[in-house]
Design a protein around this motif. Sequence first.
Motif, PDB file in Angstrom:
ATOM      1  N   LEU A   1       0.921  -1.659   0.309  1.00 54.72           N
ATOM      2  CA  LEU A   1       0.425  -0.195   0.154  1.00 54.72           C
ATOM      3  C   LEU A   1       1.326   1.552   0.276  1.00 54.72           C
ATOM      4  O   LEU A   1       0.305   2.650  -0.161  1.00 54.72           O
ATOM      5  N   GLN A   2       2.308   1.772   0.159  1.00 54.21           N
ATOM      6  CA  GLN A   2       2.559   2.024   0.321  1.00 54.21           C
ATOM      7  C   GLN A   2       2.882   2.698   2.411  1.00 54.21           C
ATOM      8  O   GLN A   2       3.257   2.555   2.915  1.00 54.21           O
ATOM      9  N   GLN A   3       1.450   3.188   2.360  1.00 52.72           N
ATOM     10  CA  GLN A   3       0.712   3.529   3.859  1.00 52.72           C
ATOM     11  C   GLN A   3      -0.445   3.337   3.674  1.00 52.72           C
ATOM     12  O   GLN A   3      -1.145   3.380   3.064  1.00 52.72           O
ATOM     13  N   VAL A   4      -1.442   4.053   4.505  1.00 51.50           N
ATOM     14  CA  VAL A   4      -2.660   3.902   4.979  1.00 51.50           C
ATOM     15  C   VAL A   4      -3.173   5.323   5.007  1.00 51.50           C
ATOM     16  O   VAL A   4      -4.052   5.750   4.602  1.00 51.50           O
TER      17      VAL A   4
ATOM     18  N   ALA B   1      10.253   2.478   7.716  1.00 52.33           N
ATOM     19  CA  ALA B   1      10.404   1.236   7.218  1.00 52.33           C
ATOM     20  C   ALA B   1      10.021   0.584   5.483  1.00 52.33           C
ATOM     21  O   ALA B   1      10.828  -0.232   5.449  1.00 52.33           O
ATOM     22  N   TRP B   2      10.123   1.943   4.746  1.00 52.51           N
ATOM     23  CA  TRP B   2      10.482   1.567   3.306  1.00 52.51           C
ATOM     24  C   TRP B   2      11.826   1.223   2.908  1.00 52.51           C
ATOM     25  O   TRP B   2      12.467   0.254   2.187  1.00 52.51           O
ATOM     26  N   THR B   3      12.332   2.117   3.714  1.00 49.79           N
ATOM     27  CA  THR B   3      13.921   2.341   3.522  1.00 49.79           C
ATOM     28  C   THR B   3      14.286   0.599   4.102  1.00 49.79           C
ATOM     29  O   THR B   3      15.303   0.527   3.149  1.00 49.79           O
ATOM     30  N   LEU B   4      14.137  -0.280   5.192  1.00 52.10           N
ATOM     31  CA  LEU B   4      14.490  -1.749   5.850  1.00 52.10           C
ATOM     32  C   LEU B   4      13.913  -2.426   4.966  1.00 52.10           C
ATOM     33  O   LEU B   4      13.951  -3.351   5.729  1.00 52.10           O
ATOM     34  N   PHE B   5      12.205  -2.099   4.151  1.00 54.98           N
ATOM     35  CA  PHE B   5      11.797  -3.687   3.888  1.00 54.98           C
ATOM     36  C   PHE B   5      12.592  -3.752   2.658  1.00 54.98           C
ATOM     37  O   PHE B   5      13.716  -3.857   1.453  1.00 54.98           O
ATOM     38  N   ASP B   6      12.460  -5.372   3.131  1.00 54.01           N
ATOM     39  CA  ASP B   6      13.185  -6.680   2.276  1.00 54.01           C
ATOM     40  C   ASP B   6      11.491  -7.941   2.422  1.00 54.01           C
ATOM     41  O   ASP B   6      11.500  -8.553   3.220  1.00 54.01           O
ATOM     42  N   ALA B   7      11.725  -8.574   1.313  1.00 55.44           N
ATOM     43  CA  ALA B   7      10.211  -9.185   1.518  1.00 55.44           C
ATOM     44  C   ALA B   7      10.846 -10.895   2.329  1.00 55.44           C
ATOM     45  O   ALA B   7      10.098 -10.823   2.154  1.00 55.44           O
ATOM     46  N   THR B   8      12.174 -10.510   1.760  1.00 53.68           N
ATOM     47  CA  THR B   8      12.735 -11.893   2.257  1.00 53.68           C
ATOM     48  C   THR B   8      13.235 -11.890   3.193  1.00 53.68           C
ATOM     49  O   THR B   8      13.252 -12.975   4.097  1.00 53.68           O
ATOM     50  N   ASP B   9      12.875 -11.317   4.237  1.00 53.37           N
ATOM     51  CA  ASP B   9      13.772 -10.419   6.004  1.00 53.37           C
ATOM     52  C   ASP B   9      12.428  -9.575   6.331  1.00 53.37           C
ATOM     53  O   ASP B   9      12.668  -8.118   6.817  1.00 53.37           O
ATOM     54  N   GLU B  10      11.975  -9.788   6.898  1.00 54.11           N
ATOM     55  CA  GLU B  10      10.471  -9.203   7.810  1.00 54.11           C
ATOM     56  C   GLU B  10      10.933  -8.133   9.023  1.00 54.11           C
ATOM     57  O   GLU B  10      10.178  -6.684   9.543  1.00 54.11           O
ATOM     58  N   THR B  11      12.333  -9.196   9.847  1.00 56.35           N
ATOM     59  CA  THR B  11      13.010  -8.857  11.252  1.00 56.35           C
ATOM     60  C   THR B  11      12.502  -7.172  10.840  1.00 56.35           C
ATOM     61  O   THR B  11      12.605  -6.706  12.354  1.00 56.35           O
TER      62      THR B  11
ATOM     63  N   LEU C   1      14.127  11.153   6.490  1.00 57.19           N
ATOM     64  CA  LEU C   1      12.816  11.501   7.026  1.00 57.19           C
ATOM     65  C   LEU C   1      12.900  12.021   5.079  1.00 57.19           C
ATOM     66  O   LEU C   1      13.647  12.192   4.420  1.00 57.19           O
ATOM     67  N   LEU C   2      11.395  12.498   4.555  1.00 61.35           N
ATOM     68  CA  LEU C   2      11.329  13.170   3.365  1.00 61.35           C
ATOM     69  C   LEU C   2      12.003  14.664   3.327  1.00 61.35           C
ATOM     70  O   LEU C   2      12.007  15.353   4.336  1.00 61.35           O
ATOM     71  N   PRO C   3      12.692  15.170   1.938  1.00 59.76           N
ATOM     72  CA  PRO C   3      13.006  16.281   1.679  1.00 59.76           C
ATOM     73  C   PRO C   3      12.202  17.575   2.684  1.00 59.76           C
ATOM     74  O   PRO C   3      12.998  18.197   3.496  1.00 59.76           O
ATOM     75  N   ASN C   4      10.864  17.153   2.374  1.00 60.09           N
ATOM     76  CA  ASN C   4       9.812  18.427   3.392  1.00 60.09           C
ATOM     77  C   ASN C   4       9.727  18.506   4.038  1.00 60.09           C
ATOM     78  O   ASN C   4       9.953  19.316   3.870  1.00 60.09           O
ATOM     79  N   THR C   5       9.720  17.077   5.119  1.00 56.99           N
ATOM     80  CA  THR C   5       9.393  16.858   6.128  1.00 56.99           C
ATOM     81  C   THR C   5      10.623  17.557   7.239  1.00 56.99           C
ATOM     82  O   THR C   5      10.812  18.436   7.843  1.00 56.99           O
ATOM     83  N   GLU C   6      12.094  17.576   6.272  1.00 60.78           N
ATOM     84  CA  GLU C   6      13.076  18.109   7.015  1.00 60.78           C
ATOM     85  C   GLU C   6      13.188  19.916   7.027  1.00 60.78           C
ATOM     86  O   GLU C   6      13.299  20.090   8.014  1.00 60.78           O
ATOM     87  N   LEU C   7      12.661  20.059   5.766  1.00 61.42           N
ATOM     88  CA  LEU C   7      12.516  21.579   5.540  1.00 61.42           C
ATOM     89  C   LEU C   7      11.070  22.283   6.722  1.00 61.42           C
ATOM     90  O   LEU C   7      11.824  23.234   7.040  1.00 61.42           O
ATOM     91  N   VAL C   8      10.289  21.561   6.362  1.00 64.28           N
ATOM     92  CA  VAL C   8       8.837  22.106   7.088  1.00 64.28           C
ATOM     93  C   VAL C   8       9.821  21.844   9.298  1.00 64.28           C
ATOM     94  O   VAL C   8       9.397  22.604   9.947  1.00 64.28           O
TER      95      VAL C   8
END
Length: 335
Positions: free
Chosen positions: A19-22, A155-165, A225-232
């Motif tokens: 989903l990317q996120q909810v 979580a996106w940067t950590l995601f690995d379909a072979t290792d959910e840990t 963090l997304l670039p916009n979040t850092e600026l905000v």
Amino acid sequence: IMRANIPKSKGMNNQAAMLQQVQKMQEDMAAKQAELEEREYEVSAGGGAVTIKMNGKKQVLSETFALCGHNIGHDELKWIYEFQMVRGINLLCQHLEGYSIRGIRKRDYPPAMYNQQPWWSEYDKFVEAMSREGMVLAEGNVKANVLLLHPMTTAWTLFDATDETPVIELQDKFLDDIKKLEEKHVAFHLGDETLIERHGRIENGKLVIGNQAYDTVINSLCDTLLPNTELVLEEYVAQGGVLYDSVDYIESNTIIDDPSIVYSKRFYDDFTVHYFVNPSDERKTADINACGKVLYGSPNWGDYTAEVTVTPASSPNCGLLVRATNPGAPTFLNA
């Protein structure tokens, strides 16, 4: 009401994969919908409710009771739904009401919320009680000063379909932070980065998202963090906003002295509603501190304390609503 099931929304691994996120998906719903299944829930049930409240919409709908089994009673139904209401849900959609449970229908995500149930003749009392509680919560205004940044980008940067840990460990830490804030009885919201980018701005040292304004932001788990979040956040801090890297810096609210009782409140023009729910199966006795219905200006006004018993989750009456008159507002004594 616009509603739709969002599959695979439970857990950051599912969201990252499917989903990317909810929260972004719930933004445009007229009433947020979340399908909560079975008799066990995570403490993050109110995440979607936050999205709706940021947009200024009153009703937050939850499709509830699927997979609880045919052997459920009103006591557990109330426990399940009040678990959600104290976290922002206020409109009940029962799952499901089949006109027949013949054949395979009997096993279609029970219970059947219809006349097949032995308690059907009394079910209107349960619905009436939940509707009244939901109305009180829906009509009141929600205000939260604390924003806990959601680590979905990490979580996106950590995601690995072979290792959910790695993502599971991140999620466990996030749920632990949520639990700590709930135990402090602090009003807080979850900050989704995509919603911050679309609706966030800085005004007078506060991070404003929709109709909510936060003077305290917590970034405890977002390594990315997304670039916009850092600026905000840079602008927010520059204007004097408070940014913490741990929930431990947040002071506890003294409204009730038992951290296991879950608490929320709603603001009206002349009064405030304090809502307490005991999620355990044990009877709890605690002190609450709130302005009571006493004459404004009387001795000890504003220091009203009462000992109350919040009955266990197994009781049909486990929720407690307390109305406290706001300072300067007329009460039944001086109106």
